[in-house]
Design a protein around this motif. Structure first.
Motif, mmCIF file in Angstrom:
data_model
loop_
_atom_site.group_PDB
_atom_site.id
_atom_site.type_symbol
_atom_site.label_atom_id
_atom_site.label_comp_id
_atom_site.label_asym_id
_atom_site.label_seq_id
_atom_site.Cartn_x
_atom_site.Cartn_y
_atom_site.Cartn_z
ATOM 1 N N ALA A 31 0.835 -1.204 0.000
ATOM 2 C CA ALA A 31 0.000 0.000 0.000
ATOM 3 C C ALA A 31 0.866 1.250 0.000
ATOM 4 O O ALA A 31 0.573 2.213 -0.717
ATOM 5 C CB ALA A 31 -0.934 0.005 1.211
ATOM 6 N N HIS A 32 1.933 1.227 0.781
ATOM 7 C CA HIS A 32 2.840 2.377 0.809
ATOM 8 C C HIS A 32 3.411 2.626 -0.584
ATOM 9 O O HIS A 32 3.449 3.755 -1.060
ATOM 10 C CB HIS A 32 3.958 2.148 1.821
ATOM 11 N N LEU A 35 0.011 3.426 -2.991
ATOM 12 C CA LEU A 35 -0.790 4.601 -2.633
ATOM 13 C C LEU A 35 0.061 5.820 -2.311
ATOM 14 O O LEU A 35 -0.392 6.950 -2.465
ATOM 15 C CB LEU A 35 -1.689 4.301 -1.427
ATOM 16 N N GLY A 36 1.288 5.583 -1.839
ATOM 17 C CA GLY A 36 2.157 6.684 -1.437
ATOM 18 C C GLY A 36 2.265 7.787 -2.471
ATOM 19 O O GLY A 36 2.003 8.957 -2.161
ATOM 20 N N PRO A 37 2.623 7.466 -3.729
ATOM 21 C CA PRO A 37 2.735 8.532 -4.736
ATOM 22 C C PRO A 37 1.421 9.272 -4.973
ATOM 23 O O PRO A 37 1.412 10.483 -5.176
ATOM 24 C CB PRO A 37 3.176 7.791 -5.994
ATOM 25 N N GLY A 64 2.605 1.014 6.339
ATOM 26 C CA GLY A 64 1.519 1.959 6.575
ATOM 27 C C GLY A 64 1.939 3.099 7.479
ATOM 28 O O GLY A 64 1.568 4.254 7.263
ATOM 29 N N ILE A 65 2.725 2.768 8.485
ATOM 30 C CA ILE A 65 3.242 3.810 9.374
ATOM 31 C C ILE A 65 4.144 4.755 8.601
ATOM 32 O O ILE A 65 4.072 5.971 8.762
ATOM 33 C CB ILE A 65 3.974 3.175 10.579
ATOM 34 N N ARG A 66 4.965 4.200 7.731
ATOM 35 C CA ARG A 66 5.832 5.036 6.897
ATOM 36 C C ARG A 66 5.003 5.976 6.024
ATOM 37 O O ARG A 66 5.341 7.142 5.851
ATOM 38 C CB ARG A 66 6.731 4.166 6.022
ATOM 39 N N LEU A 67 3.890 5.484 5.497
ATOM 40 C CA LEU A 67 2.997 6.321 4.692
ATOM 41 C C LEU A 67 2.440 7.474 5.531
ATOM 42 O O LEU A 67 2.451 8.626 5.094
ATOM 43 C CB LEU A 67 1.861 5.479 4.107
ATOM 44 N N LEU A 68 1.971 7.180 6.732
ATOM 45 C CA LEU A 68 1.432 8.232 7.603
ATOM 46 C C LEU A 68 2.486 9.285 7.930
ATOM 47 O O LEU A 68 2.210 10.484 7.911
ATOM 48 C CB LEU A 68 0.882 7.625 8.892
#
Length: 125
Positions: A31-32, A35-37, A64-68
């Motif tokens: 997801a990171h 969805l990240g970009p 996911g934490i990295r994304l947040l």
């Protein structure tokens, strides 16, 4: 779930000057990466106020934490305000374990002003 379905997706909308990003499903390394970009592109063009809605997040790991954290950094760089809508108790527990619950403004629900007059809904895989 078929092999070509992703276990996550997002939906966005803009209400007034606030961009609301609803995250759905499993926020993991995939997801990171996927969805990240998209999230970062939304944050770059968004007004300074961003709300990440975690109510539909079912799983959160390091990706996911990295994304947040990356969203928090992008919003702060733009001088904006980031708020999280509290997810399930499991998601909040994970944020507590990694000691990030105090690093975000966490709300119990989407502010009423953001639920009225919804503009520009978008769903992105």
């Amino acid at each position: 779930m078929s092999a070509d379905e992703l276990a996550f997706w997002l939906r966005t909308r803009t209400v007034g000057g606030t961009t609301v990003i609803e995250l759905h499903g499993e926020l993991d390394m995939l997801a990171h990466r996927e969805l990240g970009p998209r999230v970062h592109a939304l944050v770059r063009v968004a007004d300074a106020d961003v709300v990440l809605d975690l109510r539909a997040v079912t799983f959160l790991d390091a990706g996911g934490i990295r994304l947040l954290l990356a969203v928090r950094e992008h919003v702060a760089y733009r001088g904006g305000t980031l708020r999280l809508i509290r997810g399930t108790p499991r998601i909040l527990h994970i944020l507590r374990i990694v000691r990030l619950d105090g690093s975000f403004t966490i709300l119990d629900a989407l502010p009423r002003v953001l639920t009225d007059g919804v503009e520009q809904p978008h769903r992105t895989a």
